[in-house]
Scaffold this active site. Structure first.
Site, short mmCIF file in Angstrom:
data_model
loop_
_atom_site.label_atom_id
_atom_site.label_comp_id
_atom_site.label_asym_id
_atom_site.label_seq_id
_atom_site.Cartn_x
_atom_site.Cartn_y
_atom_site.Cartn_z
N LYS A 22 21.68 14.59 64.81
CA LYS A 22 21.83 15.77 63.94
C LYS A 22 20.82 16.86 64.34
O LYS A 22 21.19 18.02 64.51
CB LYS A 22 21.59 15.38 62.48
CG LYS A 22 21.41 16.57 61.56
CD LYS A 22 21.20 16.17 60.12
CE LYS A 22 19.78 16.07 59.65
NZ LYS A 22 19.08 17.35 59.49
N ASN A 23 19.57 16.44 64.49
CA ASN A 23 18.54 17.46 64.72
C ASN A 23 18.58 18.03 66.14
O ASN A 23 17.92 19.04 66.42
CB ASN A 23 17.15 16.90 64.40
CG ASN A 23 16.95 16.76 62.90
OD1 ASN A 23 17.79 17.20 62.11
ND2 ASN A 23 15.84 16.16 62.50
N CYS A 117 16.70 20.60 52.22
CA CYS A 117 16.08 19.56 51.40
C CYS A 117 14.87 20.12 50.68
O CYS A 117 14.09 20.88 51.25
CB CYS A 117 15.60 18.43 52.31
SG CYS A 117 16.89 17.29 52.78
N ARG A 122 7.95 24.65 52.89
CA ARG A 122 8.62 24.88 54.17
C ARG A 122 8.75 26.37 54.52
O ARG A 122 9.84 26.92 54.58
CB ARG A 122 10.00 24.22 54.18
CG ARG A 122 9.92 22.76 53.89
CD ARG A 122 11.25 22.08 54.04
NE ARG A 122 11.46 21.59 55.39
CZ ARG A 122 12.53 20.88 55.77
NH1 ARG A 122 13.48 20.63 54.93
NH2 ARG A 122 12.65 20.46 57.00
N ASP A 306 10.68 11.80 59.02
CA ASP A 306 12.06 11.50 58.64
C ASP A 306 12.32 9.99 58.52
O ASP A 306 13.42 9.59 58.14
CB ASP A 306 13.05 12.09 59.66
CG ASP A 306 13.19 13.60 59.48
OD1 ASP A 306 12.67 14.14 58.49
OD2 ASP A 306 13.84 14.25 60.34
N ARG A 398 24.85 14.70 54.46
CA ARG A 398 24.38 15.82 55.30
C ARG A 398 23.92 15.30 56.66
O ARG A 398 24.03 16.02 57.66
CB ARG A 398 23.20 16.53 54.63
CG ARG A 398 23.58 17.37 53.44
CD ARG A 398 22.38 18.14 52.94
NE ARG A 398 21.71 18.79 54.07
CZ ARG A 398 20.48 19.27 54.04
NH1 ARG A 398 19.77 19.19 52.94
NH2 ARG A 398 19.96 19.84 55.10
#
Ligand code: UD1
Length: 421
Positions: A22-23, A117, A122, A306, A398
């Site tokens: 995903k990232n 999230c 952030r 993560d 997600r």
């Protein structure tokens, strides 16, 4: 909305294949708008976050085609919009990754301040600092960030913290700029190397991706490419913990073991037997009862933030007390309250969680507060006695492609049911 119903106790056994990262795919898809010709991206995971970034690209005027084999084709030749709508950016913070490419390609961009999230403040100051260093003017107002530049030029950019997103955004902008950019104190994550490879294939010259200093020789034009993204190391880490926490015997395939060193080391410390069976497979055999192990999250190659919640799930049933320290995000213990509902004994002290392991966890109704926290609750539910009902599955979808199906294929008793509330 859906819930997951898990009946704990099954030992997970078998082989499970990981999806593309995903990232890695999110910045690669964002970077595809740097090119004047189409790109094909392969091994794209089926995730809500991927659909969101594709919607962002479409809203900018790109043509996005989903092929039946899982590839995505992006033709950005007609991109003309420079504003990413609030609705989409609010849904996913990584939408902000289109800012660098838009700025470089069209000379300006206006993006709503990011969402995603709810794990800490952030900020995006480092992204903006990078754009300013390359010659852009930045202004903030009405919940939007605007960047404008008649032409970007290569510069030295020092990041106060090795932010993954800022490193990526600056790499993308610098690839379509005049001259040479150096990003110092850059993030070193494998996803940065993947983006560097993608940008190099597009025609830019990117050296040092994966180290603290990245050098980018920009080009006036970049072209589309055919590219396969790396496997998802966080999904892999999650399934490795699934093997460990259920006293299971799990082979996780389509992985790069090198990317999982800190997770493998911690699992071994906790008493799991872990074998790197090949360049693409890791085999995990769970202990009857894990041992407590302290750890601290850090930028790569440290222990990934993560994976903090998933490893905490393992520590909840460990023999002994573990101290888990979160240094990357300031508010990433939202799973703790939910884990306590499942019998966990956890105390938060500042940036650390003190987890006193207990032999058993028990099933309870819980809510996934964010993506990785939700996965961690699934893991604890697989070990717990009785039934765990997890609501808020939309967070988990997600970032995990068919997590329930993959756990079921290993023997996990997990069902998805519609949430009637
Ligand atoms: C990426 C990952 C996310 C992961 C995180 C850290 C994607 C899509 N997401 O998120 O899964 O948890 O890396 O490994 O790849 N910060 C600033 N100023 C900035 C940018 C960041 O202070 O301009 C701070 C953040 O608040 C946070 C820390 O830096 O405390 C790390 O953030 P960053 O590395 O940027 O994470 P993301 O790129 O958002």
């Amino acid at each position: 909305m859906e819930r997951a119903i898990i009946r704990g106790g099954a030992r997970l056994c078998g082989t499970v294949r990981m999806s593309g990262s995903k990232n890695a795919v999110l910045p690669v898809l964002a970077a595809s708008i740097l090119a004047g010709s189409p790109s094909i991206i392969r091994e794209v995971p089926r995730l809500d976050d991927v659909l969101t970034i594709c919607e962002v690209l479409q809203s900018l005027g790109a043509r996005v085609l989903f092929h039946s084999g899982g590839e995505i084709e992006v033709d950005a030749s007609s991109v003309s919009e420079t504003e990413a709508p609030y609705d989409l950016v609010r849904r996913m913070r990584a939408s902000f990754l289109v800012m660098g490419p838009l700025l470089a390609r069209l000379g300006h961009a206006k993006i709503s301040l990011p969402g995603g999230c709810a794990i800490g403040a952030r900020p995006i100051d480092l992204h903006l600092k990078g754009f300013e260093a390359l010659g852009a003017r930045v202004s903030l107002g009405d919940g939007y960030v605007k960047v404008v530049s008649p032409g970007l030029t290569g510069q030295k950019v020092y990041l106060d913290f090795p932010s993954v997103g800022a490193t990526e955004n600056i790499m993308m902008a610098a690839s379509l700029s005049e001259g040479t950019t150096f990003i110092e104190n850059a993030a070193e994550e494998p996803e940065i190397i993947d983006l560097g490879n993608f940008l190099s294939n597009m025609g830019a010259e990117v050296r040092g991706a994966g180290t603290k200093v990245i050098r980018i020789d920009g080009r006036r034009e970049l072209h589309g490419v055919d590219y396969t993204v790396i496997p998802d190391r966080i999904e892999a880490g999650t399934f490795m913990v699934a093997g460990a926490i259920t006293r299971g015997d799990v082979i996780v395939s389509n992985v790069v073991p090198e990317h999982l060193k800190p997770v493998i080391a911690k699992l071994q410390e906790a008493g799991a037997r872990v074998f790197e069976e090949s360049e693409t497979q890791v085999h995990v055999i769970g202990p009857e009862r894990p041992q407590a192990a302290d750890f601290k999250t850090l930028p790569y190659p440290g222990f990934p933030t993560d994976m903090q919640a998933q490893m905490m799930a393992l520590m909840c049933v460990a023999d002994g007390t573990s101290i888990i320290t979160e240094t990357v995000f300031e508010n990433r213990f939202m799973h703790v309250g939910e884990m306590k509902r499942m019998g966990a004994d956890i105390k938060i002290e500042g940036r650390s969680a003190i987890v006193r392991g207990s032999e058993n966890a028990w099933g309870a109704p819980v809510r996934a507060p964010d993506l990785r926290a939700g996965a961690a609750l699934m893991l604890l539910g697989l070990r717990a006695q009785g039934i765990t009902e997890i609501s808020g599955l939309e967070h988990i979808h997600r970032g995990y492609a068919d997590i329930a199906g993959k756990l079921r294929s290993l023997g996990g008793d997990i069902q998805r049911v519609p949430d009637l509330i």
